[in-house]
Motif scaffolding. Sequence first.
Motif, PDB file in Angstrom:
ATOM      1  N   SER A  14       7.158  -3.526 -10.521  1.00 20.35           N
ATOM      2  CA  SER A  14       6.088  -4.529 -10.425  1.00 20.35           C
ATOM      3  C   SER A  14       6.490  -5.889 -10.999  1.00 20.35           C
ATOM      4  O   SER A  14       6.312  -6.182 -12.189  1.00 20.35           O
ATOM      5  N   SER A  15       6.994  -6.721 -10.104  1.00 20.90           N
ATOM      6  CA  SER A  15       7.486  -8.041 -10.529  1.00 20.90           C
ATOM      7  C   SER A  15       6.343  -8.935 -11.019  1.00 20.90           C
ATOM      8  O   SER A  15       6.493  -9.677 -11.985  1.00 20.90           O
ATOM      9  N   TRP A  16       5.169  -8.846 -10.385  1.00 18.95           N
ATOM     10  CA  TRP A  16       4.056  -9.705 -10.817  1.00 18.95           C
ATOM     11  C   TRP A  16       3.593  -9.307 -12.217  1.00 18.95           C
ATOM     12  O   TRP A  16       3.169 -10.144 -13.001  1.00 18.95           O
ATOM     13  N   LEU A  38       1.539   2.298  -9.048  1.00 21.94           N
ATOM     14  CA  LEU A  38       1.022   1.756  -7.787  1.00 21.94           C
ATOM     15  C   LEU A  38       1.252   2.718  -6.625  1.00 21.94           C
ATOM     16  O   LEU A  38       2.162   3.542  -6.659  1.00 21.94           O
ATOM     17  N   PHE A  39       0.423   2.542  -5.603  1.00 19.12           N
ATOM     18  CA  PHE A  39       0.551   3.293  -4.343  1.00 19.12           C
ATOM     19  C   PHE A  39       0.502   4.809  -4.538  1.00 19.12           C
ATOM     20  O   PHE A  39       1.235   5.550  -3.898  1.00 19.12           O
ATOM     21  N   TYR A  54      -7.637  -4.604  -6.202  1.00 13.34           N
ATOM     22  CA  TYR A  54      -6.747  -3.449  -6.344  1.00 13.34           C
ATOM     23  C   TYR A  54      -5.303  -3.845  -6.653  1.00 13.34           C
ATOM     24  O   TYR A  54      -4.376  -3.148  -6.283  1.00 13.34           O
ATOM     25  N   LYS A  55      -5.143  -4.999  -7.298  1.00 19.15           N
ATOM     26  CA  LYS A  55      -3.783  -5.438  -7.613  1.00 19.15           C
ATOM     27  C   LYS A  55      -3.609  -5.605  -9.121  1.00 19.15           C
ATOM     28  O   LYS A  55      -4.558  -5.801  -9.869  1.00 19.15           O
ATOM     29  N   VAL A  56      -2.347  -5.541  -9.529  1.00 21.41           N
ATOM     30  CA  VAL A  56      -1.966  -5.847 -10.909  1.00 21.41           C
ATOM     31  C   VAL A  56      -1.082  -7.091 -10.856  1.00 21.41           C
ATOM     32  O   VAL A  56      -0.501  -7.377  -9.812  1.00 21.41           O
ATOM     33  N   PRO A  57      -0.970  -7.826 -11.942  1.00 21.64           N
ATOM     34  CA  PRO A  57      -1.515  -7.594 -13.269  1.00 21.64           C
ATOM     35  C   PRO A  57      -2.958  -8.056 -13.400  1.00 21.64           C
ATOM     36  O   PRO A  57      -3.437  -8.880 -12.615  1.00 21.64           O
ATOM     37  N   ASP A  68      -4.485 -11.977 -11.365  1.00 19.91           N
ATOM     38  CA  ASP A  68      -3.438 -12.789 -10.733  1.00 19.91           C
ATOM     39  C   ASP A  68      -2.525 -13.366 -11.838  1.00 19.91           C
ATOM     40  O   ASP A  68      -3.012 -14.007 -12.783  1.00 19.91           O
ATOM     41  N   SER A  69      -1.219 -13.135 -11.666  1.00 23.57           N
ATOM     42  CA  SER A  69      -0.268 -13.487 -12.727  1.00 23.57           C
ATOM     43  C   SER A  69      -0.363 -14.952 -13.154  1.00 23.57           C
ATOM     44  O   SER A  69      -0.320 -15.262 -14.345  1.00 23.57           O
ATOM     45  N   MET A  70      -0.519 -15.877 -12.186  1.00 26.06           N
ATOM     46  CA  MET A  70      -0.547 -17.299 -12.573  1.00 26.06           C
ATOM     47  C   MET A  70      -1.821 -17.626 -13.344  1.00 26.06           C
ATOM     48  O   MET A  70      -1.792 -18.371 -14.313  1.00 26.06           O
ATOM     49  N   HIS A 104       5.097 -18.698  -6.482  1.00 21.62           N
ATOM     50  CA  HIS A 104       3.870 -17.956  -6.256  1.00 21.62           C
ATOM     51  C   HIS A 104       3.497 -17.916  -4.776  1.00 21.62           C
ATOM     52  O   HIS A 104       2.957 -16.931  -4.294  1.00 21.62           O
TER      53      HIS A 104
HETATM   54  N1  GSH Z   1      -0.560 -13.013  -6.430  1.00 22.16           N
HETATM   55  C1  GSH Z   1      -0.761 -11.824  -7.214  1.00 22.16           C
HETATM   56  C2  GSH Z   1       0.042 -10.695  -6.585  1.00 22.16           C
HETATM   57  C3  GSH Z   1      -0.299  -9.361  -7.192  1.00 22.16           C
HETATM   58  C4  GSH Z   1       0.379  -8.211  -6.483  1.00 22.16           C
HETATM   59  O1  GSH Z   1       0.610  -8.231  -5.245  1.00 22.16           O
HETATM   60  N2  GSH Z   1       0.706  -7.186  -7.251  1.00 22.16           N
HETATM   61  C5  GSH Z   1       1.314  -5.998  -6.680  1.00 22.16           C
HETATM   62  C6  GSH Z   1       2.230  -5.319  -7.701  1.00 22.16           C
HETATM   63  S1  GSH Z   1       3.658  -6.241  -8.120  1.00 22.16           S
HETATM   64  C7  GSH Z   1       0.234  -4.986  -6.396  1.00 22.16           C
HETATM   65  O2  GSH Z   1      -0.690  -4.850  -7.157  1.00 22.16           O
HETATM   66  N3  GSH Z   1       0.392  -4.247  -5.318  1.00 22.16           N
HETATM   67  C8  GSH Z   1      -0.512  -3.193  -4.987  1.00 22.16           C
HETATM   68  C9  GSH Z   1      -1.140  -3.392  -3.664  1.00 22.16           C
HETATM   69  O3  GSH Z   1      -0.852  -4.408  -2.993  1.00 22.16           O
HETATM   70  O4  GSH Z   1      -1.912  -2.514  -3.270  1.00 22.16           O
HETATM   71  C10 GSH Z   1      -0.339 -12.093  -8.663  1.00 22.16           C
HETATM   72  O5  GSH Z   1       0.337 -13.102  -8.891  1.00 22.16           O
HETATM   73  O6  GSH Z   1      -0.728 -11.363  -9.570  1.00 22.16           O
END
Ligand code: GSH
Length: 224
Positions: A14-16, A38-39, A54-57, A68-70, A104
């Motif tokens: 998880s790069s973000w 994830l997943f 449903y996303k991290v962080p 959102d990381s930013m 980003h």
């Molecule tokens: N723009 C978002 C991107 C977040 C993102 O895509 N995170 C990925 C993990 S690195 C995630 O949660 N993926 C799970 C998914 O898309 O279901 C940020 O900067 O935080």
Amino acid sequence: MSDLTLIIGNKNYSSWSLRPWFWMKQMGLSFEEKRIPLFTEQTDAQLEQYYSNYKVPVLLDDEFIVWDSMAILEYLAEKYPQHNGWPESFEDRAMARSMCAEMHSGFTTIRNELPMNCRKILSLIQLSKEASEDIDRITSLWRYFRKRYMHEGPWLFGQFSIADAVYAPIVLRFKSYGISLGKIEQEYLEHVLSQEAIIKWCEAGKKESEIILMNEITHTFSKI
Ligand SMILES: N[C@@H](CCC(=O)N[C@@H](CS)C(=O)NCC(=O)O)C(=O)O
């Protein structure tokens, strides 16, 4: 006990998640971390409560949620101005923000072709023209800022800033996929890799057992 909790994904992939985590560790902020792989079949149910699509962080500050990381990095920079999230001068801040915004909103080919994967060590990876262009763009940014701020410290803007945290996953990708770099970029890469926080993140990532197949790249050129 800290009021801050950072919800992250798999450290291997998880790069973000790495971006705010690295910045918080470098700044010595005290926080709890909660890892949600994830997943998996449980991921969406585990993430639903955070309203992050449903996303991290995700950052929890007591009851308050930032996603959102930013946005998380900006929130922390405002909340802890003593940690100088952004460079000091107005012009440098604008350039650091430009660089972060570019990461980003762009570099999708790198994201797809060179997914972050701390466990992976490959050499001679087959790159598309677009991925090579992304790499050239990133290395030219690193070179420009390192040359400009060389005498103020080892980071992109001399002192550590959010820009270094945002580009840290690129450092890990370049290492994993054996991307050959010029002297200045290589020195920057090694400096980032030598940070205790990055070493610990990678060690933890390598110990994880989950495999996310779409992040497992295998195609390499064979040596002639
Ligand atoms: N723009 C978002 C991107 C977040 C993102 O895509 N995170 C990925 C993990 S690195 C995630 O949660 N993926 C799970 C998914 O898309 O279901 C940020 O900067 O935080």
